[in-house]
Design a protein around this motif. Structure first.
Motif, PDB file in Angstrom:
ATOM      1  N   GLY A  23       0.605  -1.337  -0.025  1.00  0.00           N
ATOM      2  CA  GLY A  23      -0.165   0.077  -0.870  1.00  0.00           C
ATOM      3  C   GLY A  23       1.214   0.922   0.056  1.00  0.00           C
ATOM      4  O   GLY A  23      -0.120   2.657  -0.376  1.00  0.00           O
ATOM      5  N   THR A  62      -0.029   5.216   1.927  1.00  0.00           N
ATOM      6  CA  THR A  62      -1.594   4.847   2.169  1.00  0.00           C
ATOM      7  C   THR A  62      -2.252   3.671   2.417  1.00  0.00           C
ATOM      8  O   THR A  62      -1.999   2.695   2.914  1.00  0.00           O
ATOM      9  N   SER A 104      -2.293   2.386   7.183  1.00  0.00           N
ATOM     10  CA  SER A 104      -3.525   2.528   8.693  1.00  0.00           C
ATOM     11  C   SER A 104      -3.019   1.977  10.091  1.00  0.00           C
ATOM     12  O   SER A 104      -2.124   1.143   9.603  1.00  0.00           O
ATOM     13  N   ASP A 139      -6.592   5.886   8.609  1.00  0.00           N
ATOM     14  CA  ASP A 139      -5.454   6.007   8.643  1.00  0.00           C
ATOM     15  C   ASP A 139      -4.029   7.461   8.376  1.00  0.00           C
ATOM     16  O   ASP A 139      -4.997   7.983   9.736  1.00  0.00           O
ATOM     17  N   HIS A 197      -7.693  10.536   2.575  1.00  0.00           N
ATOM     18  CA  HIS A 197      -7.273  10.158   1.031  1.00  0.00           C
ATOM     19  C   HIS A 197      -8.799  10.166   0.275  1.00  0.00           C
ATOM     20  O   HIS A 197      -9.855   9.473   1.025  1.00  0.00           O
ATOM     21  N   PRO A 220     -12.921   6.575   0.251  1.00  0.00           N
ATOM     22  CA  PRO A 220     -12.768   5.522   0.861  1.00  0.00           C
ATOM     23  C   PRO A 220     -13.635   5.047   2.758  1.00  0.00           C
ATOM     24  O   PRO A 220     -13.930   6.124   2.675  1.00  0.00           O
ATOM     25  N   LEU A 233      -7.198   2.601   4.447  1.00  0.00           N
ATOM     26  CA  LEU A 233      -6.361   1.992   3.830  1.00  0.00           C
ATOM     27  C   LEU A 233      -6.128   1.165   3.832  1.00  0.00           C
ATOM     28  O   LEU A 233      -5.831   0.368   2.328  1.00  0.00           O
ATOM     29  N   HIS A 251      -6.373  -1.132   0.246  1.00  0.00           N
ATOM     30  CA  HIS A 251      -5.645  -1.008  -0.522  1.00  0.00           C
ATOM     31  C   HIS A 251      -4.117  -1.985  -0.473  1.00  0.00           C
ATOM     32  O   HIS A 251      -4.230  -3.040  -1.306  1.00  0.00           O
ATOM     33  N   THR A 268      -3.272   9.256  -6.565  1.00  0.00           N
ATOM     34  CA  THR A 268      -3.339   7.818  -6.554  1.00  0.00           C
ATOM     35  C   THR A 268      -3.620   7.579  -7.626  1.00  0.00           C
ATOM     36  O   THR A 268      -3.267   6.126  -8.101  1.00  0.00           O
TER      37      THR A 268
END
Length: 453
Positions: free
Chosen positions: A39, A42, A44, A53, A57, A208, A212, A216, A425
């Motif tokens: 990821g 990005t 957590s 996070d 994002h 989201p 994240l 991801h 992204t």
């Protein structure tokens, strides 16, 4: 039968995309990532009962390649996309407004946003409309635009300081991570044309609905394994060496050193790390990559014992707060309301102590949301991303390299490369796809088939 062996260095969105594309094209792919999870930036972490996070994002409907990657990862249902662009805009002067669109062909879809935007006077709104039409005529690929800043271009077109701050900067700072006077007009033209002006639905915002690392990292790991990619986390690449027609990739996982052989290598790491790995290879321009520098993003997190606002998201003017998001449900908060304040172009905040940021932002939130004055603050903390993006300033277009290098089989990926997009992204995913295309085209050329990449 494998078309060759490829090592992908870096498990962010660019590396994940390149690895998936190459595996689907028939290559044997091994992906190496320094961190414990995929990821990239990005990710957590757990703080009490919150899954946090590192940064908030959001993305737009025009992020088509990124949205397609989410589909490939099987997490397309873990996002919430607006049916129609709408952003509440708050101000400490009490003059709340909103930016929204109609279902009209572009650029007519923006008429309600301009007509009803109370943060600007009628004369300022009329000037903005003329400027938007001029901006729509620009070519986002014109290198001359990279010689000036967004702020300079807006002033040339008669925009008032208030319009620059309350509209163009409101959107531009969040997208480019630079103040208007420091942002490349080339990238600004891309943002406003592709993201706002060319299609009526392109600016619809998606957020989201899961952390994240789940969106991801975990999903990417599962998808890569399912595609046959060998994934190694906690594996740091130390050097890349040219050996004959291929490469040796020297890596270290814990105390174990490994040397991997590859026909091609995709370097999908930030520009600072890429420059170090390629220092001994004949790649021109590496010494210039440091000029891309870095731009920070800071996120201020406040967890209250009760609900202080009914807004899920809002932009803010005339306040240290830029954008505020309700992350209560996403983070799994079991009580109260958890708000995250996202601060782009955060050079003024990145080095401030947490207690200084608390003294600044707690009163600022109370001014915006009066119910916060009666609420008890359960937790206050700050996450800092010093290298959130590269400095997307005038002059950087000439420094950003193409995926293809002069070294056969050595390919670059990352949102900092020459994608034509800002450091987003979408740019990261597009760079990974471009890198895979270069590797595939080179393999076909070796077999006497000409492919354009």
């Amino acid at each position: 039968m494998s078309r060759g062996r490829v090592v992908v260095v870096g498990g962010g969105l660019a590396g994940v995309t390149a690895a998936l594309d190459l595996a689907e094209a028939g290559f044997a792919v091994e992906l190496l990532e320094t961190r414990a999870k995929l990821g990239g930036a990005t990710y957590s972490f757990q703080r009490g009962d919150l899954v946090v996070d590192t940064g908030q994002h959001v993305f737009l409907r025009c992020y088509t390649e990124y949205i397609d990657l989410l589909r490939r990862l099987g997490v397309q249902d873990s996002i919430s996309m607006q049916h129609r662009f709408e952003v509440p805009v708050l101000s400490t002067n009490g003059r709340a407004s909103r930016l929204h669109r109609w279902n009209l062909p572009a650029p007519g879809h923006l008429l309600p946003a301009l007509l009803g935007y109370r943060q600007l006077t009628a004369a300022q709104r009329a000037r903005v409309a003329r400027t938007a039409l001029a901006l729509r005529m620009l070519d986002p690929a014109d290198p001359a635009l990279d010689e000036i800043s967004l702020g300079e271009w807006l002033r040339r077109h008669g925009e008032s300081p208030r319009a620059v701050t309350a509209l163009w900067g409101l959107l531009g700072v969040a997208a480019i991570n630079e103040d208007p006077d420091d942002a490349s007009m080339l990238l600004a033209a891309k943002v406003f044309r592709t993201g706002v002006l060319d299609r009526s639905d392109s600016a619809d915002i998606a957020i989201p609905q899961v952390p994240l690392s789940q969106l991801h990292g975990g999903a990417a790991h599962r998808a890569l394994l399912a595609a046959g990619v060998s994934v190694r986390t906690r594996c740091r690449v130390r050097a890349i060496r040219r050996v004959g027609a291929g490469f040796h990739v020297l890596a270290k996982a814990g105390s174990n050193a490994r040397e991997l052989s590859a026909d091609a290598v995709v370097v999908a790491v930030p520009h600072q790390a890429a420059a170090g790995l390629l220092a001994d290879l004949p790649v021109p321009g590496v010494e210039q990559w440091s000029q891309l520098s870095a731009a920070p993003i800071v996120n201020v997190h406040l967890h209250y014992d009760r609900k202080v606002t009914g807004l899920r998201m809002a932009a803010v003017l005339d306040s240290p707060v830029q954008w505020v998001f309700d992350r209560s449900a996403i983070s799994g908060a079991t009580r109260g309301q958890y708000l995250a304040i996202s601060l782009s172009a955060a050079q003024d905040y990145i080095d401030l102590r947490t207690e200084d940021l608390r003294a600044l932002f707690v009163p600022a939130v109370q001014q915006l949301f009066p119910r916060a004055r009666e609420a008890r603050l359960l937790d206050f903390f700050v996450t800092r991303e010093p290298n959130a993006t590269f400095r997307q300033a005038p002059g950087t277009a000439a420094i950003r390299p193409d995926a293809r290098t002069p070294v056969p089989g050595l390919v670059l990926a990352g949102a900092w490369t020459a994608t034509g997009w800002p450091d987003t992204t979408e740019g990261a995913v597009r760079s990974g796809a471009r890198a895979a295309d270069v590797v595939v085209a080179a393999r076909y050329r070796q077999r006497g088939v000409e492919v354009i990449a």
